[in-house]
Structure formats: structure tokens, C-alpha cells
Enzyme design. Structure first.
Site, PDB file in Angstrom:
ATOM      1  N   SER A  91       0.844  -1.206   0.000  1.00 41.15           N
ATOM      2  CA  SER A  91       0.000   0.000   0.000  1.00 41.15           C
ATOM      3  C   SER A  91       0.879   1.256   0.000  1.00 41.15           C
ATOM      4  O   SER A  91       1.626   1.491  -0.939  1.00 41.15           O
ATOM      5  CB  SER A  91      -0.955  -0.041   1.192  1.00 41.15           C
ATOM      6  OG  SER A  91      -1.874   1.033   1.142  1.00 41.15           O
ATOM      7  N   LEU A  92       0.818   2.048   1.069  1.00 39.97           N
ATOM      8  CA  LEU A  92       1.666   3.238   1.154  1.00 39.97           C
ATOM      9  C   LEU A  92       3.129   2.887   0.894  1.00 39.97           C
ATOM     10  O   LEU A  92       3.875   3.675   0.307  1.00 39.97           O
ATOM     11  CB  LEU A  92       1.556   3.861   2.551  1.00 39.97           C
ATOM     12  CG  LEU A  92       2.677   4.865   2.833  1.00 39.97           C
ATOM     13  CD1 LEU A  92       2.352   6.195   2.207  1.00 39.97           C
ATOM     14  CD2 LEU A  92       3.000   4.970   4.278  1.00 39.97           C
ATOM     15  N   ARG A 116      -2.037  12.535   0.063  1.00 41.08           N
ATOM     16  CA  ARG A 116      -2.730  11.256  -0.101  1.00 41.08           C
ATOM     17  C   ARG A 116      -3.483  10.895   1.181  1.00 41.08           C
ATOM     18  O   ARG A 116      -4.647  10.493   1.147  1.00 41.08           O
ATOM     19  CB  ARG A 116      -1.717  10.160  -0.449  1.00 41.08           C
ATOM     20  CG  ARG A 116      -2.302   8.760  -0.663  1.00 41.08           C
ATOM     21  CD  ARG A 116      -1.151   7.797  -0.974  1.00 41.08           C
ATOM     22  NE  ARG A 116      -1.592   6.451  -1.321  1.00 41.08           N
ATOM     23  CZ  ARG A 116      -1.685   5.440  -0.463  1.00 41.08           C
ATOM     24  NH1 ARG A 116      -1.387   5.637   0.824  1.00 41.08           N
ATOM     25  NH2 ARG A 116      -2.062   4.238  -0.856  1.00 41.08           N
ATOM     26  N   HIS A 201      -8.533   0.996  -0.024  1.00 44.00           N
ATOM     27  CA  HIS A 201      -8.428   0.038  -1.137  1.00 44.00           C
ATOM     28  C   HIS A 201      -9.781  -0.556  -1.529  1.00 44.00           C
ATOM     29  O   HIS A 201      -9.876  -1.721  -1.890  1.00 44.00           O
ATOM     30  CB  HIS A 201      -7.408  -1.068  -0.823  1.00 44.00           C
ATOM     31  CG  HIS A 201      -6.032  -0.530  -0.633  1.00 44.00           C
ATOM     32  ND1 HIS A 201      -5.286  -0.003  -1.671  1.00 44.00           N
ATOM     33  CD2 HIS A 201      -5.275  -0.361   0.483  1.00 44.00           C
ATOM     34  CE1 HIS A 201      -4.135   0.441  -1.199  1.00 44.00           C
ATOM     35  NE2 HIS A 201      -4.104   0.248   0.097  1.00 44.00           N
ATOM     36  N   GLN A 249      -4.122   2.328  -7.329  1.00 41.03           N
ATOM     37  CA  GLN A 249      -3.823   1.629  -6.081  1.00 41.03           C
ATOM     38  C   GLN A 249      -4.738   2.066  -4.937  1.00 41.03           C
ATOM     39  O   GLN A 249      -5.105   1.269  -4.077  1.00 41.03           O
ATOM     40  CB  GLN A 249      -2.353   1.895  -5.731  1.00 41.03           C
ATOM     41  CG  GLN A 249      -1.846   1.172  -4.524  1.00 41.03           C
ATOM     42  CD  GLN A 249      -1.085   2.111  -3.604  1.00 41.03           C
ATOM     43  OE1 GLN A 249      -1.604   3.145  -3.206  1.00 41.03           O
ATOM     44  NE2 GLN A 249       0.131   1.738  -3.269  1.00 41.03           N
TER      45      GLN A 249
END
Length: 314
Positions: A91-92, A116, A201, A249
Site C-alpha cells: 500500500s503506502l 494522499r 483500497h 492503487q
């Protein structure tokens, strides 16, 4: 010949004091924290080292803090002569991987991941979305469960395919709660809600993805010193599709198991986890018990990893 990948943790690995020992003992790590302070225009490292857990846990702080601590660990490893052929992040952590590979600059990236975090917080009102971990149910069964729960209660989708038998779902509170019930009925070993601030997500994050598009479009994208594996495909990302991969993503599942399997198929046998914790090392072991995992988050783990890698070269 042995192949190495460096992997970077995502949200949830953060804690007060992460990276502090490395910053105190290694100038390479200290410089990364100083760059974060300068880029964000505040005493950001002080918040990471000595701040309040509740403030660090805000997504807008968590994300740049993890990027900083992770890259600090990698920069020290690099200074000790450690190299890797591949990199990936959960992820990040994908931003950490892209920065470590030289694809993105740290100064730009730490600013962008702060945005973000803000956009992800704003995408869904607090208390409207959540996530849950489902253990012991395969992908096909879980996808049927989320489809039924979505029809009956509200949006819920697979969010993280972490390793065999561990999948995280994400969506509306009602949808996730219903999916947890259905997963238990379908034979899941465990199904439990996670302490998160939003439905990450999932398609509910699309507003954040839209806001990130122009931010990412303005970033300088360079060549790669390591091949970077993307969350959305579990395959290498090229310079040309970095922006697309990072945009998608936010609202797409993290294909972490696929990523690790791809790396194993390329002959990778050693995984360095640079940054706080050792969650990813545990997930790698669940995919392949033969893989060597080297978490690096303080002086002791750093020295142990460097020693191991030097022994392998002999």
C-alpha cells in the site's frame, strides 16, 4: 546466484520513536528525517520520535512518517553496501519502494503522501467505512461472500490479498459487518474488524484517487535502480505507468501475495523489510517458508541483516 528484494511496510506499522535510534547513530538516516522536516515545513521528526500516538495515527501524518522511517532504514543499508534487484511496498509502502529505487524524489514524495493521507481521510465520512481481516477462507469463497454482502447490506470488497488464508476486506460499515457474518458461515477460521479510519483500497476511495491524479501527474518520474513491483498488478511497473499504478492503487486491492510469488518466481530468496516492524516478513514466510526474511528497524536488526548478507556473498 542469490537475489534480494527490499520491501516496505504500509499503514499500521507506525509507532512513536520509529527510526529514532537509526537517526541518532547513522548520518544517512538523520539526513532523511531532516529532509522530511524541511519538505513539510515543520518539526515532523520530533512528532515521530516524541509525539503523541493519536497524532501520529492520523492518516495525513502516518503516511509521510512511515515513508520517512522506511527510507531512513534503506539509506543506512545502502551506506553499508547492501543492494537489491527488486523492491515492493505494501500500500503506502509502494511510495517508499519507488523512492528507494530512485523513480521518485523523496522531497516530492513526502509532500504528496501527506496529501494522499488527507484525501483518503476526506473520501468517506468518519464512521461510515471500515475494514476486516478474514482468515482461513480462499479467494473464490471470499469474493462470493463480498458479492452477497454488497447486494444485501452495502459496498464491501476484497482490499488486501496478503498471503494464503489472510485477506482483508473493505467497504461500508454495514457491508463489512454482513460480510464478516457470511464469512464465518462459509467456514472462515476468524473474521475480525480492524481499527482503521476508513475503507481503504475499496471503490469508496475513488474520490481520493481522483484528487491524487493531478498531484501525481506533476511529479518527476525517473529511471529505476531496482525493479519496482506494483500493488495493483503484482508485476513490474515501468516509468511510463507509475502515475496510473499509484492512482489505481488507492481504490484497488493490494495484490501482496501475488507480488511475493512473482518475486520468488524471479529467483528472489532474501527479503529485507526496511522500516518499522516485521509484519511483511511474516507474510513472506506464509507464502514461502524457505525465503530468508531480514527485518531492519534499529541498530541491532541492521547489523544482523548486514552480517547475514555479507556471509551470503562469501
Amino acid at each position: 546466484m542469490k537475489k534480494t528484494a527490499v520491501i516496505f511496510p504500509g499503514q499500521g506499522a507506525q509507532h512513536i520513536g520509529m527510526g529514532q535510534e537509526l537517526a541518532e547513530k547513522y548520518p544517512e538516516a538523520k539526513k532523511v528525517f531532516e529532509m522530511a522536516d524541511h519538505a513539510l515545513g515543520e518539526h515532523f521528526s520530533e512528532m515521530i520520535f516524541n509525539g503523541e500516538e493519536a497524532i501520529l495515527k492520523r492518516t495525513e501524518n502516518t503516511q509521510p512518517a512511515l515513508l520517512t522511517a522506511s527510507l531512513a532504514a534503506w539509506k543506512v543499508l545502502e551506506s553499508q553496501g547492501v543492494k537489491a534487484s527488486y523492491t515492493a511496498g505494501h500500500s503506502l509502502g509502494e511510495y517508499s519502494a519507488l523512492t528507494a529505487s530512485g523513480t521518485l524524489s523523496f522531497t516530492e514524495t513526502v509532500q504528496v503522501v501527506r496529501k494522499r493521507g488527507q484525501f483518503m481521510e476526506e473520501a468517506v465520512p468518519e464512521g461510515k467505512g471500515t475494514m476486516a481481516a478474514i482468515l482461513g477462507l480462499d479467494r473464490d469463497k471470499l469474493e462470493k461472500v463480498t458479492k452477497q454482502a454488497s447486494e444485501e447490506a452495502g459496498v464491501v470488497e476484497p482490499a488486501n490479498f496478503n498471503c494464503p488464508g489472510q485477506i482483508v476486506i473493505s467497504g461500508s460499515v454495514e457491508g463489512v459487518n454482513r460480510a464478516v457474518e457470511l464469512a464465518k458461515e462459509a467456514g472462515a477460521r476468524r473474521a475480525m474488524l480492524l481499527q482503521v479510519s476508513g475503507p481503504f483500497h475499496s471503490s469508496l476511495m475513488q474520490p481520493a484517487a481522483e484528487k491524487m491524479k493531478p498531484e501525481l501527474a506533476h511529479m518527476d518520474v525517473n529511471g529505476q535502480s531496482m525493479q519496482v513491483i506494483a500493488n495493483v498488478t503484482g508485476r513490474p511497473v515501468t516509468k511510463e505507468n507509475v502515475t496510473k499504478a499509484l492512482t489505481e492503487q488507492i481504490s484497488s486491492p493490494v495484490l501482496w501475495e501475488d507480488t511475493i510469488r512473482y518475486l520468488l518466481d524471479q529467483g528472489v530468496d532474501t527479503f529485507i523489510e526496511a522500516g518499522p516492524g516485521k509484519v511483511l516478513s511474516g507474510l513472506v514466510k506464509k507464502v514461502s517458508r524457505q525465503a530468508v526474511t531480514l527485518p531492519v528497524y534499529d541498530k541491532e536488526t541492521l547489523e544482523k541483516a548486514v552480517e547475514h548478507l555479507k556471509e551470503e556473498e562469501k
